[in-house]
Design a protein around this motif. Structure first.
Motif, mmCIF file in Angstrom:
data_model
loop_
_atom_site.group_PDB
_atom_site.id
_atom_site.type_symbol
_atom_site.label_atom_id
_atom_site.label_comp_id
_atom_site.label_asym_id
_atom_site.label_seq_id
_atom_site.Cartn_x
_atom_site.Cartn_y
_atom_site.Cartn_z
ATOM 1 N N ASN A 279 0.860 -1.177 0.000
ATOM 2 C CA ASN A 279 0.000 0.000 0.000
ATOM 3 C C ASN A 279 0.903 1.236 0.000
ATOM 4 N N PRO A 280 1.062 1.902 -1.139
ATOM 5 C CA PRO A 280 2.020 3.007 -1.197
ATOM 6 C C PRO A 280 1.582 4.229 -0.416
ATOM 7 N N TYR A 281 0.326 4.263 0.036
ATOM 8 C CA TYR A 281 -0.158 5.411 0.805
ATOM 9 C C TYR A 281 0.021 5.217 2.306
ATOM 10 N N ASP A 282 0.404 4.021 2.716
ATOM 11 C CA ASP A 282 0.634 3.741 4.139
ATOM 12 C C ASP A 282 2.084 4.103 4.470
ATOM 13 N N LEU A 283 2.278 5.293 5.002
ATOM 14 C CA LEU A 283 3.634 5.784 5.245
ATOM 15 C C LEU A 283 4.372 4.945 6.285
ATOM 16 N N ASN B 59 4.590 1.789 6.416
ATOM 17 C CA ASN B 59 5.213 0.616 5.803
ATOM 18 C C ASN B 59 6.349 0.970 4.856
ATOM 19 N N LEU B 60 6.628 2.251 4.682
ATOM 20 C CA LEU B 60 7.685 2.675 3.767
ATOM 21 C C LEU B 60 9.013 2.774 4.503
ATOM 22 N N SER B 61 10.068 2.394 3.819
ATOM 23 C CA SER B 61 11.414 2.465 4.390
ATOM 24 C C SER B 61 12.323 3.224 3.438
ATOM 25 N N LEU B 62 12.984 4.253 3.959
ATOM 26 C CA LEU B 62 13.908 5.019 3.123
ATOM 27 C C LEU B 62 15.113 4.189 2.702
ATOM 28 N N MET B 63 15.358 3.083 3.411
ATOM 29 C CA MET B 63 16.449 2.186 3.011
ATOM 30 C C MET B 63 16.161 1.534 1.659
ATOM 31 N N ASP B 64 14.873 1.484 1.291
ATOM 32 C CA ASP B 64 14.483 0.869 0.014
ATOM 33 C C ASP B 64 14.318 1.897 -1.099
#
Length: 301
Positions: free
Chosen positions: A53-57, A59-64
């Motif tokens: 889910n790209p809108y779920d911040l 679950n986002l990792s700046l390492m990726d």
């Protein structure tokens, strides 16, 4: 038996069946329609087919972030199209971006069709000062480029789906009004309308039951073109940073996010959303061209 064998292939078929029989003779248009259907399906079922889910911040990792296609991220799945600067899975972001683009394009097209058709038919039916007032406003708006008007309105209204749809409707309803006016003006002079008015029937009944149905073919053609234009305008506004918030990136914003990295070899961030946007717009335009050809008696074989 001979008479039956010599009948035209589309005779005695329901109008929708005849329309589809003619439409499917153009293989390119059928392919474009299939592409449109597939992209709409991907947009509708984006939460089910997207790996992230790209809108779920959360679950986002700046390492990726800014990883190339095929990279296995911290979530344990493969990013088939790579990731963007925020670490979003680009394939998932494209699916959700399609969802936004199609939603806004269809919503803006339907609302602009309704408003423009009502204004155009009203002007053609009643004439006089009402016609002059409505059509001069329409002509004034058509003198401004749609992108310029949309830019000004979005800047004034702010960000958000409702504001963006409102700006697109205001920038495009005049095309429907002009088309509806021309078609209704022609129908207004015909004998069947004069007969309906002599009955007498109420103006509302004459407009809805007699004039409006005969104005729909050219309006449907304009609607297909304007939906594609709405998607293109939304992508342009998002690319310029005037579309939706950064937490809900559309295709235009995805292209904008990758633009600074084009020269550094990270082409995938902008190229893949751009390809998806081009395919969607071209497919809609091809379908619209075929619909226009079928509704235009001069182009019939």
């Amino acid at each position: 038996m001979r008479a039956c064998a010599q009948r035209p292939p589309h005779e005695h078929i329901h109008p929708l069946g005849r329309f589809w029989a003619e439409f499917r003779e153009n293989k390119i248009a059928v392919g474009a329609l299939i592409v449109c259907g597939l992209m709409i399906a991907l947009a509708v079922f984006a939460p089910l087919v997207s790996p992230q889910n790209p809108y779920d911040l959360g679950n986002l990792s700046l390492m990726d972030s800014r990883r190339p296609p095929g990279f296995v991220g911290s979530g344990g799945y493969t990013h088939l199209l790579g990731t963007d600067p925020q670490g979003r899975d680009l394939l998932s972001a494209i699916f959700y971006g399609l969802r936004i683009s199609i939603q806004i394009g269809i919503a803006a097209g339907v609302v602009a069709l309704s408003i423009g058709t009502a204004l155009g038919i009203t002007a053609a039916y009643f004439g006089g000062r009402i016609e002059t007032l409505i059509m001069r406003i329409v002509d004034l708006q058509l003198s401004f480029p749609a992108i310029l008007l949309a830019l000004v309105l979005v800047a004034l209204l702010g960000q958000g789906k409702g504001q963006l749809i409102g700006a697109l409707v205001a920038a495009q309803y005049a095309y429907f009004a002009r088309t509806a006016y021309g078609a209704a003006k022609s129908e207004r002079r015909k004998d069947y309308v004069e007969a309906a008015l002599a009955t007498p029937l109420k103006s509302r009944v004459v407009i809805l039951r007699h004039i409006l149905p005969n104005c729909m073919p050219p309006l449907i053609v304009v609607a297909t073109v304007q939906i594609a234009n709405s998607i293109s305008l939304e992508a342009t506004l998002s690319f310029l940073g005037l579309g939706l918030p950064v937490t809900e990136p559309s295709l235009g914003m995805l292209i904008s996010n990758g633009f600074p990295y084009m020269m550094s070899g990270r082409y995938w961030i902008s190229i893949y959303p751009g390809i998806a946007l081009i395919i969607l717009i071209v497919a809609i335009n091809i379908v619209g061209d075929q619909v226009r050809d079928q509704f235009n008696p001069r182009l019939r074989k």
